[in-house]
Design an enzyme around this catalytic site. Structure first.
Site: not given
Length: 274
Positions: A47, A80, A174, A202, A224, A227
């Protein structure tokens, strides 16, 4: 490997590929090792936030590309959530062949214009482009958690920009610390009918296994996860340090974290490919 064919085939078969974010080299090693253990292909993601952490793209990206090159299963290295077009240019120069350009926080017309320009540049150099429409929640407070992607607008966006895949807002967020997200599977199915390219989920770390399976069955082709890997790594490191309080060699306590991430990657890849 022709990654366009891989994603299109997964979309047709109602299966998905796992895409895992790497921050440390141990993340990247674990993602590749987990893919090799499972026997399934994988997307190894870097990312823009990870690039910021390292201070530059090249050292970490080149290491990831080398890991992908020597893996026994197909590994796609992907940039990303990139908002900086200069970072995309640098990635192309390094040999990156897949990027996610994130202009979702911009007004729709500006999102279309900037994404289209990125697509044209990337396609000219053989690079696939993922974009986002609907603003996935939880990203540094910049996105509204309640937003959902509209199927008609998604179809228009793909036609106007030429993107190869589309990240959609369907109920995930996220950086969730628990796996309590409830996805709108009817919306996913409607988006899959409306959009002619693979759909991407995501914020998947916050989705329980059954929710991931339902999303894939409804039309998600790329999932994706970031975490969740950090949680698994940190839990293993904490456990090791708690049991061996005199440890100072990072190899001794990070290695169990890397192994735990490897096992979770293998488990999730197998789950998504069912």
């Amino acid at each position: 490997m022709n990654w366009a064919t891989v994603l299109d085939d997964l979309r047709a078969q109602r299966r998905a590929i796992g895409a895992f974010n790497a921050i440390l080299i141990e993340h990247a090693e674990a993602v590749v090792a987990g893919a090799e253990r499972s026997g399934f292909p994988v997307v190894l993601q870097i990312s823009q936030n990870a690039v910021r952490y390292h201070g530059s793209l090249a050292p970490f990206a080149l290491a990831c590309l080398r890991l992908a090159e020597t893996a026994t299963v197909p590994v796609l290295v992907h940039l990303d959530h990139v908002e900086d077009e200069e970072l995309i240019r640098e990635g192309l120069d390094l040999g990156i062949t897949s990027v996610m350009f994130d202009a979702a926080a911009l007004p729709y017309a500006e999102n279309v214009a900037r994404t289209k320009a990125v697509v044209e540049r990337c396609h000219a150099q053989g690079c696939r482009v993922e974009a986002e429409l609907g603003e996935i929640g939880g990203k540094d407070g910049a996105h509204a958690p309640g937003v959902r992607t509209d199927p008609a607008e998604a179809r228009e966006f793909v036609a106007a920009t030429g993107v190869d895949s589309l990240a959609v807002a369907v109920g995930s967020s996220h950086a969730m610390a628990d796996r309590s997200a409830v996805l709108d599977e009817e919306l996913i199915a409607a988006l899959a009918r409306s959009v002619p390219v693979p759909l991407v989920l995501h914020g998947s770390s916050g989705v329980p296994d059954e929710g991931l399976c339902g999303a894939v069955a409804s039309g998600i082709a790329k999932v994706n996860i970031g975490t969740r890997l950090n949680q698994v790594l940190t839990e293993a490191v904490r456990s090791t340090l708690g049991a061996h309080t005199a440890l100072t060699d990072p190899r001794r306590y990070i290695a169990p974290g890397r192994d735990a991430v490897r096992d979770e990657v293998a488990r999730l890849l197998t789950l998504l490919a069912k």
